[in-house]
Design an enzyme around this catalytic site. Structure first.
Site, PDB file in Angstrom:
ATOM      1  N   ARG A 541     -22.943  90.347  14.107  1.00 27.49           N
ATOM      2  CA  ARG A 541     -22.858  90.925  15.443  1.00 27.49           C
ATOM      3  C   ARG A 541     -22.041  90.018  16.359  1.00 27.49           C
ATOM      4  NH1 ARG A 541     -27.822  93.114  18.464  1.00 27.49           N
ATOM      5  NH2 ARG A 541     -28.631  90.990  18.331  1.00 27.49           N
ATOM      6  N   SER A 602     -27.215  81.949  10.297  1.00 18.61           N
ATOM      7  CA  SER A 602     -28.585  81.978   9.769  1.00 18.61           C
ATOM      8  C   SER A 602     -28.688  81.434   8.357  1.00 18.61           C
ATOM      9  CB  SER A 602     -29.109  83.407   9.825  1.00 18.61           C
ATOM     10  OG  SER A 602     -28.870  83.962  11.078  1.00 18.61           O
ATOM     11  N   ASP A 656     -30.804  81.294  13.329  1.00 16.87           N
ATOM     12  CA  ASP A 656     -31.355  82.498  13.973  1.00 16.87           C
ATOM     13  C   ASP A 656     -32.782  82.286  14.486  1.00 16.87           C
ATOM     14  OD1 ASP A 656     -32.284  82.385  11.367  1.00 16.87           O
ATOM     15  OD2 ASP A 656     -31.957  84.494  10.901  1.00 16.87           O
TER      16      ASP A 656
HETATM   17  C1  BG6 Z   1     -31.524  89.388  14.335  1.00 14.05           C
HETATM   18  C2  BG6 Z   1     -30.794  88.118  14.537  1.00 14.05           C
HETATM   19  O1  BG6 Z   1     -32.038  89.873  15.477  1.00 14.05           O
HETATM   20  O2  BG6 Z   1     -32.540  89.184  13.363  1.00 14.05           O
HETATM   21  C3  BG6 Z   1     -30.179  87.674  13.237  1.00 14.05           C
HETATM   22  O3  BG6 Z   1     -29.895  88.205  15.554  1.00 14.05           O
HETATM   23  C4  BG6 Z   1     -31.257  87.502  12.251  1.00 14.05           C
HETATM   24  O4  BG6 Z   1     -29.459  86.544  13.356  1.00 14.05           O
HETATM   25  C5  BG6 Z   1     -32.007  88.788  12.138  1.00 14.05           C
HETATM   26  O5  BG6 Z   1     -30.796  87.014  11.017  1.00 14.05           O
HETATM   27  C6  BG6 Z   1     -33.058  88.757  11.120  1.00 14.05           C
HETATM   28  O6  BG6 Z   1     -33.296  90.028  10.775  1.00 14.05           O
HETATM   29  P1  BG6 Z   1     -32.685  90.837   9.553  1.00 14.05           P
HETATM   30  O7  BG6 Z   1     -33.794  91.759   9.246  1.00 14.05           O
HETATM   31  O8  BG6 Z   1     -31.481  91.509  10.052  1.00 14.05           O
HETATM   32  O9  BG6 Z   1     -32.428  89.842   8.485  1.00 14.05           O
HETATM   33  C1  GLC Z   2     -32.682  82.172   5.213  1.00 16.12           C
HETATM   34  C2  GLC Z   2     -31.836  81.104   5.795  1.00 16.12           C
HETATM   35  C3  GLC Z   2     -32.364  80.656   7.140  1.00 16.12           C
HETATM   36  C4  GLC Z   2     -32.579  81.851   8.017  1.00 16.12           C
HETATM   37  C5  GLC Z   2     -33.435  82.863   7.344  1.00 16.12           C
HETATM   38  C6  GLC Z   2     -33.659  84.081   8.174  1.00 16.12           C
HETATM   39  O1  GLC Z   2     -33.901  81.627   4.900  1.00 16.12           O
HETATM   40  O2  GLC Z   2     -31.774  80.001   4.926  1.00 16.12           O
HETATM   41  O3  GLC Z   2     -31.510  79.751   7.739  1.00 16.12           O
HETATM   42  O4  GLC Z   2     -33.144  81.436   9.214  1.00 16.12           O
HETATM   43  O5  GLC Z   2     -32.859  83.227   6.124  1.00 16.12           O
HETATM   44  O6  GLC Z   2     -32.486  84.764   8.451  1.00 16.12           O
END
Ligand code: BG6
Ligand code: GLC
Ligand code: BG6
Ligand code: GLC
Length: 939
Positions: A541, A602, A656
């Site tokens: 995003r 992340s 994240d």
């Molecule tokens: C989002 C974050 O809201 O949630 C992301 O902005 C994050 O960075 C994510 O990784 C986690 O949720 P998902 O379900 O999309 O992995």
């Molecule tokens: C994985 C990544 C970590 C992240 C998580 C959730 O575990 O290693 O950095 O925070 O996913 O997205």
């Protein structure tokens, strides 16, 4: 003149055929074909009413689902005890069914004994009735030398209307026929039977199935005739069942296949639907019965009432001087003095008239020859009406089956039982003839059930036994996913130990505990326009965030990252990101602004400052080359440089979890933890600097480190307090990489791990996060299918495809609001052609896997909050967790189970979960805002 009249009257009286007199008198009981068709049409309408969930409550014909889904197919086997209660005889039986011998080969061995059922028990209490039943069963076991130490499966034929939520439950709707037992109406009869059996002692019975006599009869006959799809009883009572298409059975979930419906047609007319066909004699029979107003149709048809109808007609005719010269005997006035057996005897082919005379004389009457002819004719009209009414009901059922199947010609067999059908000499022929006349398009075969209904009940039980053993096997497999409280506690302890080891960074440690260089949370004074990039969740995003007076405005765009880019070269990945950013800047019209940017990345990064971090290792599905060990901010900057068409001022790199915590802390200052339960799982929290031993080891002293001015938003006054904490990105997904979770890891988890891009890594994450739960479910489904417990043992191409169960599908499947049918349609959308039974199992599997995930996350969270509490030397901690991730937000039960687990495992902590509204992108922008302020301050 008068004399002539008298003579002609005398002659006309003499010559009148006595049957004509009866015909005239019983005109209302003689049904012509039009009337039979009319009754049939009304019954058809009643069936529809009973099947529909909207009208069922008010329906007189109850159309009860029986949970019997198929007629015999020869696969039934086993040895069963059986009870048969509700007909004219109470029986205990032993039935042996050999596998593969059904359908025309018919090899069932049966032994039976009839036991008395005294009148006082029929009108006594439920306990008395079932104590008697149990004692008879015990006696039978002893007499037949059946091992009482062994557990025996039991089939129960119970010939009364019962609502059945399942095959082994039956709530009695009402008594009928000659039973009026107290205290059982509305109760589960199977349970009452079980209780009585255990009261009786000395035997161990598993009541597998309770079936109505019609159903049992259909199954009995279906054992030899695959076309048998209707069961009919014309005995003490009357009733019929048939195989209905599930799509029409509103009361039961699911629409595939068929289910046997016990019509309970005896109640036809209870709402007045037959008022224009009932006579004063029917009303009299009804008024004198034990259940007035109920079972109107039965009272016109069945053995319990036919004799009584004949008696009332004969009595009335005698009283009117139309019989016995007006003479009436006491016996004729007495209820029950003419039985259905008498009716059958009077209509016997050769001896009928003689029998009639004997019966009448036995009643203290002196019948003339004409009286005998007339009374015999009364019998005929009453029993003919009965068979005509049955023909009307049966025609409706057959018409319905034919219409359901859209057939021009229907070939069907009706299995029949009951004393009237078996003993009345004319009844079967008349019935068959009328049905065939009314339905020329149906080829109907009538088969008499020669071995009662217990054979059929045993067959139903055999199927039930197979299903029970299958569902036991499923339960056994799913028990691998059950975590006891001790196990959950152990996970909490391991997590705690992992956190400590990670902070020390000494010895083998699996939880990385990465410093984030975020020392404090936002204070609401952030302002300006920032760009945020967010990579690592379901999507990439790009966001434009504007902070002004404690308010934020966010514009964003979502980009997908194709698998080939996730797993291609690093250059391709970062070029793709730069391309998306370029598009976004164009879209927002800010391409030339060189905006301060926060980058949510992340994945685990070893940071030495707020704006730089080396990727330690890829996780989740990413595996792009030449990234691990490199500064990802640098990689992004290089990609932007390669394009040379825009520039960014990347001021912060954050995980994240950190972004989520920051974003929620902006709203709630008590937020000191960030949790992600999404594609991956991870947690960050505010740790005391003094505890982050590895930071001191690396940079010499804690004091020195505390001076690092990475994130500081101005005020010097509280610098020391602010600098006493730092947010740690735990990367808790790595727990278990040293084998510490092996005691809970199942073979399915191992399979998922082995097939992943990072085998042996992120074991905790692989038990708890969206990217893997679906895969675990798929592995379990594969195993269940291989064992023949699912999808009819057929492994479809779809099931072989990794990744078919995304988190959103898991969430849908487990939703409480979704009917089974919808679960099935979700599965079908995924390409899994499931039956409703399959859907139940799939839902169970999803539930077991997601429940364990939530409990594990809860155990981890409990370790963290207890650690924070102890860090602060508190007895009680109040804390808020900012949460994000599709699993947490979309799954119907995950969040609740997670929270419950935390409550149990960390009772001294009050944890509030705050779902992040804006994702971690806003957090990245906040961090960028603070970092920018610091930059400005330093320059
Ligand atoms: C989002 C974050 O809201 O949630 C992301 O902005 C994050 O960075 C994510 O990784 C986690 O949720 P998902 O379900 O999309 O992995
Ligand atoms: C994985 C990544 C970590 C992240 C998580 C959730 O575990 O290693 O950095 O925070 O996913 O997205
Ligand atoms: C028998 C069944 O064969 O038929 C009974 O085993 C059933 O359960 C009966 O109720 C119906 O006939 P009747 O005439 O005994 O009521
Ligand atoms: C009564 C009962 C029904 C049974 C029938 C024949 O009508 O209500 O359940 O099938 O008698 O025994």
């Amino acid at each position: 003149m008068l004399a002539v009249h008298l003579v002609s009257f005398y002659f006309s009286k003499l010559q009148e055929d006595p049957t004509k007199k009866v015909d005239r008198f019983l005109h209302a009981m003689r049904l012509n074909d039009d009337q039979i068709c009319e009754i049939s049409a009304r019954f058809l309408a009643e069936m529809r009413k009973g099947l529909s969930s909207e009208s069922n409550a008010a329906a007189a014909v109850k159309m009860l689902p029986t949970h019997v889904r198929s007629t015999p197919d020869g696969s039934e086997k086993g040895q069963f005890l059986a009870l048969d209660l509700g007909g004219s005889k109470f029986k205990v039986l032993q039935v042996k069914v050999r596998e593969g011998v059904g359908i025309r080969k018919g090899e069932v061995e049966m032994e039976e004994k009839i036991y008395p059922m005294p009148t006082e028990l029929r009108t006594g209490t439920g306990a008395e009735l079932f104590d008697h039943v149990s004692e008879c069963l015990k006696e039978f076991l002893h007499e037949k030398k059946i091992d009482t130490k062994k557990k025996h499966p039991l089939a129960f034929t119970f010939s009364f209307p019962c609502e059945q939520p399942s095959l082994d439950q039956g709530f009695l709707l009402s008594w009928c026929k000659n039973f009026r037992v107290r205290g059982l109406q509305g109760k589960d009869v199977v349970r009452t039977l079980r209780d009585a059996i255990s009261r009786a002692g000395e035997m161990d019975m598993e009541v597998l199935a309770m079936v109505n006599d019609t159903v049992a009869t259909m199954m009995t006959c279906g054992f030899d005739d695959p076309y048998c799809e209707v069961g009919l009883i014309i005995g003490t009572g009357t009733n019929a069942c048939y195989m209905e298409d599930m799509r029409h059975v509103d009361l039961i979930e699911g629409d595939e296949g068929r289910m046997c419906i016990n019509t309970e047609w005896a109640g036809f007319g209870d709402d007045g639907a037959l008022n224009d066909f009932t006579t004063e004699f029917d009303r009299e029979v009804d008024a004198a019965s034990s259940n007035p107003g109920k079972q109107v149709f039965e009272k016109m048809v069945s053995g319990m009432y036919l004799g009584e109808l004949v008696r009332l007609v004969v009595l009335k005719m005698a009283k009117l001087g139309k019989l016995f010269d007006g003479h009436v005997s006491d016996a004729l006035r007495t209820k029950g003095k003419i039985t259905t057996a008498d009716v059958a005897a009077m209509e016997e082919y050769r001896n009928g008239l003689k029998n009639t005379k004997d019966i009448l004389m036995h009643l203290g009457l002196s019948p003339s020859h004409d009286d005998c002819i007339a009374v015999q004719h009364v019998s005929t009209i009453v029993s003919f009406r009965s068979s005509n009414l049955v023909a009307a009901g049966l025609s409706a059922i057959l018409t319905r089956i034919r219409q359901n199947r859209n057939l021009r010609v229907l070939r069907v067999t009706v299995g029949v039982d009951g004393t009237v059908y078996k003993t009345h000499p004319q009844y079967p022929k008349r019935l068959h003839k009328v049905v065939r006349r009314l339905l020329p398009e149906c080829h109907v075969r009538f088969v008499l059930s020669d071995s009662g209904s217990s054979k059929g009940a045993a067959l139903v039980s055999a199927v039930a036994q197979r299903l029970t053993s299958q569902s036991r096997k499923v339960d056994e497999i799913l028990s691998n996913f059950k975590l006891s409280e001790e196990q959950q506690q152990l996970v909490k302890d391991r997590m705690r130990a992992g956190l400590e080891a990670g902070l020390r960074s000494q010895g083998p440690f699996t939880i990385k505990m990465l410093p984030s260089f975020i020392f404090h949370k936002p204070n609401g004074k952030e302002h300006g326009k920032f760009l945020a990039l967010d990579l690592g969740g379901t999507n990439f995003r790009a966001l434009l965030v504007r902070f002004k007076k404690q308010k934020s405005r966010i514009y964003h765009k979502i980009y997908t990252i194709p698998l080939e880019i996730m797993q291609g070269t690093g250059e391709e990945l970062f070029d793709h990101l730069a391309q998306c950013v370029c598009d976004f800047l164009d879209y927002m019209g800010v391409k030339n602004a060189r905006l301060p940017t926060g980058f949510t990345f992340s994945f685990p990064c070893e940071q030495t400052a707020i704006d730089t971090g080396k990727l330690v290792t890829w996780t989740k599905g990413f595996n792009a080359t030449d990234c691990e060990g490199h500064d990802v901010v640098g990689l992004l900057r290089e990609a932007i440089k390669r394009r040379n068409d825009f520039d960014l001022d990347i001021v912060a790199l954050i995980n994240d979890t950190v972004g989520t915590m920051m974003s929620c802390a902006y709203e709630d200052p008590r937020c000191e933890i960030g949790l992600i339960a999404g594609t991956g799982t991870n947690l960050c929290y505010m740790e005391e600097l003094k505890n982050i031993k590895k930071l001191h080891q690396k940079s010499g002293t804690a004091e020195k480190d505390q001076e690092t001015p990475e994130v500081e938003n101005g005020k010097e006054t509280d610098r020391e307090t602010r600098r006493s904490n730092m947010c740690i990105n735990t990367e808790w997904g790595g727990l278990g990489d040293d084998g510490s979770l092996d005691n809970i890891i199942t073979a399915f988890d191992t399979e998922v791990d082995q097939n992943s891009v990072n085998p042996g890594k992120q074991r905790f994450e692989k038990l708890t996060s969206g990217m893997y739960l679906g895969e675990i479910v798929r592995q379990v489904l594969l195993d269940l299918t291989r064992r023949g417990l699912l999808f009819r043992g057929h492994i479809s191409e779809c099931l072989k495809k990794p990744g078919i169960f995304e988190t959103r599908y898991l969430s849908q499947i487990e939703s409480d609001h979704l009917a089974l049918l919808q679960v099935r349609s979700v599965l079908q959308k995924l390409g899994l052609d499931s039956t409703c039974h399959d859907s139940i199992i799939v839902k169970q599997v999803c539930g077991a896997v997601s429940r364990r995930a939530a409990q594990l996350c809860g155990a981890g969270m409990a370790a963290v909050v207890d650690k924070i509490r102890q860090n602060r030397g508190l007895d009680h901690l109040n804390i808020t967790v900012g949460v994000d991730g599709a699993l947490y937000k979309l799954h119907p039960h995950f969040s609740q189970i997670l929270q419950e687990t935390v409550k149990v495992l960390a009772p001294q902590c009050d944890v509030t979960f705050f779902p992040s509204e804006e994702g971690s992108g806003k957090g990245a922008a906040l961090v960028a805002a603070v970092a920018r302020q610091n930059q400005e301050m330093l320059t």
